[in-house]
Design a protein around this motif. Sequence first.
Motif, short mmCIF file in Angstrom:
data_model
loop_
_atom_site.label_atom_id
_atom_site.label_comp_id
_atom_site.label_asym_id
_atom_site.label_seq_id
_atom_site.Cartn_x
_atom_site.Cartn_y
_atom_site.Cartn_z
N MET A 1 0.89 -1.15 0.22
CA MET A 1 0.14 0.02 -0.17
C MET A 1 0.77 1.20 -0.01
O MET A 1 0.79 2.26 -0.92
N LEU A 2 1.91 1.28 0.99
CA LEU A 2 2.85 2.38 0.77
C LEU A 2 3.69 2.69 -0.54
O LEU A 2 3.60 3.60 -1.11
N ALA A 3 3.93 1.65 -1.19
CA ALA A 3 4.44 1.69 -2.33
C ALA A 3 3.69 2.27 -3.66
O ALA A 3 4.08 3.33 -4.20
N LYS A 4 2.30 1.89 -3.36
CA LYS A 4 1.31 2.26 -4.55
C LYS A 4 0.88 3.82 -4.21
O LYS A 4 0.86 4.34 -5.21
N ALA A 5 0.61 4.11 -2.94
CA ALA A 5 0.36 5.39 -2.53
C ALA A 5 1.58 6.34 -3.01
O ALA A 5 1.35 7.45 -3.18
N ALA A 6 2.78 6.09 -2.80
CA ALA A 6 3.85 7.01 -2.87
C ALA A 6 4.14 7.40 -4.36
O ALA A 6 4.85 8.27 -4.91
N GLU A 7 3.92 6.14 -5.20
CA GLU A 7 4.37 6.35 -6.56
C GLU A 7 3.97 7.57 -7.26
O GLU A 7 4.64 8.17 -8.10
N PRO A 8 2.73 7.98 -7.16
CA PRO A 8 2.31 9.13 -8.01
C PRO A 8 2.77 10.46 -7.61
O PRO A 8 2.87 11.55 -8.26
N PHE A 9 3.51 10.40 -6.49
CA PHE A 9 4.17 11.66 -5.99
C PHE A 9 5.50 11.75 -6.05
O PHE A 9 6.24 12.55 -5.04
N ASP A 10 6.30 11.02 -6.97
CA ASP A 10 7.62 10.75 -7.21
C ASP A 10 8.41 10.41 -5.88
O ASP A 10 9.41 10.82 -5.70
N GLN A 11 7.93 9.54 -5.17
CA GLN A 11 8.43 8.81 -3.93
C GLN A 11 8.40 7.39 -4.17
O GLN A 11 7.47 6.89 -5.03
#
Length: 151
Positions: free
Chosen positions: A134-144
Amino acid sequence: MEPMHVKKGEGDQLHIPDFLEMTVLVSSQATDGTLCIMEDVVPPGIGPPRHIHHKQDEVFFVLEGSFKFEVAGQTLSASAGDIAVAPRGVVHAFKNVGESKGVLRYIFSPAGDAEAMFRAICESAKVVGLSHEMLAKAAEPFDQEIVGPPL
């Protein structure tokens, strides 16, 4: 950007039980994207997975507690009054290694979407729970980018 004064206890609260108790002290909107400042109360034994901010530098001010940081492969021990810096593009993580809560203040520069990312993580956690995926998926759109396990 306008002058501002943030009093102790003010700010917008973000919360994930047993993981994140963050306050947005100075929003990216208030600084025209120059920076954002957040404060995080970190339970013992807790810290994020190893990650990269591709477009922001992150500065950590240890206000309370004992922390272990890993920045670009270097391990750092930090306590109240210490500062750790994670330049953009490097893998980093931290963990509260003390026996009680710790408090970190972060500055993201430029602000970018860091604040929006934490909001998205909080919303996702309410729906699907907290997990590495979940963290990986949520972070991806924000260049994280989540690149490894927690410390």
